[in-house]
Design a protein around this motif. Structure first.
Motif, mmCIF file in Angstrom:
data_model
loop_
_atom_site.group_PDB
_atom_site.id
_atom_site.type_symbol
_atom_site.label_atom_id
_atom_site.label_comp_id
_atom_site.label_asym_id
_atom_site.label_seq_id
_atom_site.Cartn_x
_atom_site.Cartn_y
_atom_site.Cartn_z
ATOM 1 N N SER A 54 0.759 -1.214 -0.034
ATOM 2 C CA SER A 54 0.040 0.003 -0.019
ATOM 3 C C SER A 54 0.757 1.224 -0.012
ATOM 4 O O SER A 54 1.991 1.229 0.380
ATOM 5 C CB SER A 54 -0.796 -0.104 1.057
ATOM 6 O OG SER A 54 -0.052 0.128 2.321
ATOM 7 N N VAL A 55 0.444 2.194 -0.677
ATOM 8 C CA VAL A 55 1.064 3.541 -0.522
ATOM 9 C C VAL A 55 -0.067 4.674 -0.264
ATOM 10 O O VAL A 55 -1.240 4.231 -0.350
ATOM 11 C CB VAL A 55 1.647 3.861 -1.689
ATOM 12 C CG1 VAL A 55 2.499 3.234 -2.182
ATOM 13 C CG2 VAL A 55 0.584 4.020 -3.255
ATOM 14 N N ARG A 56 0.537 5.795 0.426
ATOM 15 C CA ARG A 56 -0.369 6.925 0.708
ATOM 16 C C ARG A 56 0.149 8.169 0.648
ATOM 17 O O ARG A 56 1.512 8.314 0.645
ATOM 18 C CB ARG A 56 -1.129 6.801 2.120
ATOM 19 C CG ARG A 56 0.079 6.767 3.258
ATOM 20 C CD ARG A 56 -0.813 6.513 4.459
ATOM 21 N NE ARG A 56 0.170 6.312 5.600
ATOM 22 C CZ ARG A 56 0.469 7.514 6.314
ATOM 23 N NH1 ARG A 56 -0.175 8.800 5.771
ATOM 24 N NH2 ARG A 56 1.303 7.376 7.313
ATOM 25 N N GLU A 57 -0.584 9.190 0.358
ATOM 26 C CA GLU A 57 0.136 10.510 0.273
ATOM 27 C C GLU A 57 0.328 10.983 1.724
ATOM 28 O O GLU A 57 -0.786 10.951 2.700
ATOM 29 C CB GLU A 57 -0.925 11.471 -0.741
ATOM 30 C CG GLU A 57 -0.284 12.878 -0.840
ATOM 31 C CD GLU A 57 -1.213 13.569 -1.598
ATOM 32 O OE1 GLU A 57 -1.829 14.390 -1.182
ATOM 33 O OE2 GLU A 57 -0.866 13.739 -2.979
ATOM 34 N N ALA A 58 1.405 11.530 1.816
ATOM 35 C CA ALA A 58 1.713 12.154 3.324
ATOM 36 C C ALA A 58 2.358 13.465 3.290
ATOM 37 O O ALA A 58 2.645 13.926 2.027
ATOM 38 C CB ALA A 58 2.466 11.214 4.133
ATOM 39 N N LYS A 59 2.845 14.161 4.529
ATOM 40 C CA LYS A 59 3.371 15.319 4.163
ATOM 41 C C LYS A 59 4.626 15.480 5.098
ATOM 42 O O LYS A 59 4.732 14.763 6.026
ATOM 43 C CB LYS A 59 2.592 16.743 4.842
ATOM 44 C CG LYS A 59 1.393 17.072 4.051
ATOM 45 C CD LYS A 59 0.706 18.237 4.661
ATOM 46 C CE LYS A 59 -0.611 18.560 3.749
ATOM 47 N NZ LYS A 59 -1.308 19.723 4.574
ATOM 48 N N ARG A 60 5.684 16.227 4.828
ATOM 49 C CA ARG A 60 6.951 16.149 5.738
ATOM 50 C C ARG A 60 7.391 17.468 5.533
ATOM 51 O O ARG A 60 7.030 18.320 4.386
ATOM 52 C CB ARG A 60 8.040 15.354 4.890
ATOM 53 C CG ARG A 60 8.219 15.421 3.442
ATOM 54 C CD ARG A 60 9.246 14.389 3.121
ATOM 55 N NE ARG A 60 9.582 14.532 1.488
ATOM 56 C CZ ARG A 60 10.152 13.541 0.837
ATOM 57 N NH1 ARG A 60 10.492 12.408 1.536
ATOM 58 N NH2 ARG A 60 10.361 13.753 -0.299
ATOM 59 N N TYR A 61 8.194 17.911 6.301
ATOM 60 C CA TYR A 61 9.046 19.402 6.266
ATOM 61 C C TYR A 61 9.801 19.464 5.015
ATOM 62 O O TYR A 61 10.460 18.688 4.789
ATOM 63 C CB TYR A 61 10.038 19.046 7.573
ATOM 64 C CG TYR A 61 9.227 19.968 8.836
ATOM 65 C CD1 TYR A 61 8.787 20.945 9.072
ATOM 66 C CD2 TYR A 61 9.338 19.038 9.988
ATOM 67 C CE1 TYR A 61 8.121 21.144 10.289
ATOM 68 C CE2 TYR A 61 8.896 19.174 11.339
ATOM 69 C CZ TYR A 61 8.346 20.354 11.281
ATOM 70 O OH TYR A 61 7.516 20.747 12.621
ATOM 71 N N ARG A 62 9.545 20.534 4.502
ATOM 72 C CA ARG A 62 10.651 20.906 3.317
ATOM 73 C C ARG A 62 11.980 21.101 3.995
ATOM 74 O O ARG A 62 12.918 20.521 3.367
ATOM 75 C CB ARG A 62 10.352 22.331 3.123
ATOM 76 C CG ARG A 62 9.005 22.471 1.857
ATOM 77 C CD ARG A 62 9.109 23.591 1.031
ATOM 78 N NE ARG A 62 7.952 23.425 0.272
ATOM 79 C CZ ARG A 62 6.861 24.215 0.591
ATOM 80 N NH1 ARG A 62 6.644 24.862 1.556
ATOM 81 N NH2 ARG A 62 5.862 24.365 -0.155
ATOM 82 N N VAL A 63 12.164 21.531 5.137
ATOM 83 C CA VAL A 63 13.651 21.745 5.828
ATOM 84 C C VAL A 63 12.966 21.141 7.161
ATOM 85 O O VAL A 63 12.363 21.902 8.205
ATOM 86 C CB VAL A 63 14.053 23.174 5.953
ATOM 87 C CG1 VAL A 63 15.156 23.201 6.840
ATOM 88 C CG2 VAL A 63 14.147 23.837 4.460
ATOM 89 N N HIS A 64 13.688 20.062 7.426
ATOM 90 C CA HIS A 64 13.596 19.571 9.008
ATOM 91 C C HIS A 64 14.295 20.304 10.075
ATOM 92 O O HIS A 64 15.392 20.822 9.798
ATOM 93 C CB HIS A 64 13.951 18.192 9.017
ATOM 94 C CG HIS A 64 13.455 17.401 10.184
ATOM 95 N ND1 HIS A 64 14.242 17.516 11.390
ATOM 96 C CD2 HIS A 64 12.467 16.313 10.331
ATOM 97 C CE1 HIS A 64 13.522 16.418 12.074
ATOM 98 N NE2 HIS A 64 12.278 15.939 11.622
ATOM 99 N N PRO A 65 13.682 20.446 11.344
ATOM 100 C CA PRO A 65 14.457 21.259 12.429
ATOM 101 C C PRO A 65 15.925 20.593 12.424
ATOM 102 O O PRO A 65 16.657 21.657 13.074
ATOM 103 C CB PRO A 65 13.603 21.007 13.571
ATOM 104 C CG PRO A 65 12.168 20.694 13.103
ATOM 105 C CD PRO A 65 12.352 19.915 11.752
ATOM 106 N N ASP A 66 16.061 19.427 12.581
ATOM 107 C CA ASP A 66 17.449 18.903 12.690
ATOM 108 C C ASP A 66 18.268 19.412 11.631
ATOM 109 O O ASP A 66 19.522 19.634 11.870
ATOM 110 C CB ASP A 66 17.337 17.254 12.898
ATOM 111 C CG ASP A 66 16.768 16.833 13.894
ATOM 112 O OD1 ASP A 66 16.631 17.430 15.110
ATOM 113 O OD2 ASP A 66 16.246 15.655 13.999
#
Length: 373
Positions: A276-288
């Motif tokens: 299975s696959v799904r659409e998700a969101k992630r930081y463009r620029v991660h805090p780390d």
């Protein structure tokens, strides 16, 4: 810093620099100082082109005689400011001293420091007007570590002088921009600072704010932090160690959509049947990523009319001067030890007060001797 033609602007400059923090001052005395400076500077500007702090400190400190104020009132009796001073001229020296002692001490700060002669000059070689009109490079180093109590009021004076010139540029729509870099700028916060920021854009004055973390801005006030962040559209983020600041800017850079791989199913013989696959969101620029930036690299956020641009860049290093270059040889120093604070009050003192018939006590009161009340 007191150069200019508008007495109201100059009075506002002086008052804001002296009373930028009124938390421990009785409001009554703050109001007295504000009104007193407004009236005094208005009258002094009728006689003096460039007022100095020495002029102000001397005129306010003459509580025994008020000879400067009395002479100005005698010469310009029909002005509202001279009328406002009449009740001061009738007070006793002790009353004057009691009500003005705080203002006198604050003014003397600008007269008894070793750097005082640099700003107490009748004909200044450097003015903010000249710096901006001639597009000069002006470096103001206040040695805050050496003069911790003086750096903020001096900064405010120069920033408000800049604000006056920005207002002039705002009306003229200049063709070329002028750049101002403010390091650790939260130390410059004063009432009206955000107004300066807002006017700079239309006046084509580019402001560069430099600070270590958002906590520096919140220490001024939460409102100040929000106003600065909302006003400064373009951001250059170097490595920061404060987690809250890193998260703030990561949120500012926003998120992007991506396809996240889900679980995989297998048949009885171990063969893959599907996943299975799904659409998700992630930081463009991660805090780390912000906390781990190498020295010299930065994340950049640029806002244009059409869109917002994000990218990572190497800022590079400044070119090094030649081996035999000595920057000290390029500077012309002024020996402060040979300078003194300048004042223009002599011309006022030399004026002969007008004669007045009547009770001698009234005559003395008119020229500042006070009463015995």
């Amino acid at each position: 810093p007191l150069f200019g033609d508008n007495p109201n602007e100059i009075a506002s400059r002086v008052f804001t620099a002296l009373y930028y923090d009124t938390s421990n001052v009785e409001p009554h005395y703050v109001q007295i100082a504000d009104a007193f400076l407004q009236d005094l500077i208005f009258l002094l500007k009728k006689e003096i082109k460039t007022i100095t702090f020495q002029d102000l400190a001397t005129a306010v400190g003459e509580t025994d005689t008020f000879r400067t104020i009395a002479a100005l009132c005698a010469k310009y009796p029909e002005t509202e400011q001279a009328k406002n001073f009449q009740h001061w001229l009738r007070k006793s020296p002790n009353q004057r001293q009691d009500e003005l002692s705080g203002l006198i001490l604050k003014l003397r700060r600008f007269c008894n420091r070793e750097w005082s002669p640099l700003i107490n000059v009748r004909e200044p070689k450097i003015t903010m007007k000249r710096v901006m009109q001639e597009e000069k490079i002006f470096l103001l180093g206040l040695a805050a570590a050496k003069y911790p109590d003086d750096a903020k009021p001096l900064s405010i004076l120069f920033m408000m002088a800049l604000q006056s010139e920005v207002a002039e540029r705002y009306m003229k729509s200049p063709e070329r921009p002028f750049r101002v870099i403010l390091d650790e700028f939260y130390n410059l916060a004063y009432p009206g600072f955000i107004d300066l920021v807002n006017k700079c854009r239309d006046a084509k004055v580019n402001l560069v704010f430099a600070h270590q973390s958002n906590g520096d801005l919140s220490a001024v006030s939460q409102e100040f932090k929000e106003q600065v962040m909302n006003t400064a559209n373009n951001k250059i983020i170097l490595r920061v160690s404060d987690p809250a600041t890193a998260e703030y800017f990561a949120d500012l850079f926003g998120t992007e959509h991506y396809i996240k791989q889900g679980s995989t199913s297998y048949g009885s013989e171990g063969q893959e049947k599907g996943h299975s696959v799904r659409e998700a969101k992630r930081y463009r620029v991660h805090p780390d990523a912000i906390k781990e930036l190498p020295v010299g690299e930065a994340f950049v956020r640029i806002s244009t009319k059409e869109r917002v641009i994000h990218y990572r860049t190497n800022l590079g290093s400044a070119p090094q001067p030649p081996v035999n270059f000595n920057w000290l040889d390029q500077l012309h120093y002024t020996d402060i030890s040979k300078m003194t604070n300048q004042t223009s009050l002599e011309r006022i003192w030399e004026q002969t007060p007008p004669k007045k018939r009547g009770n001698p006590r009234d005559f003395g009161t008119m020229f500042g001797e006070g009463t015995n009340a």
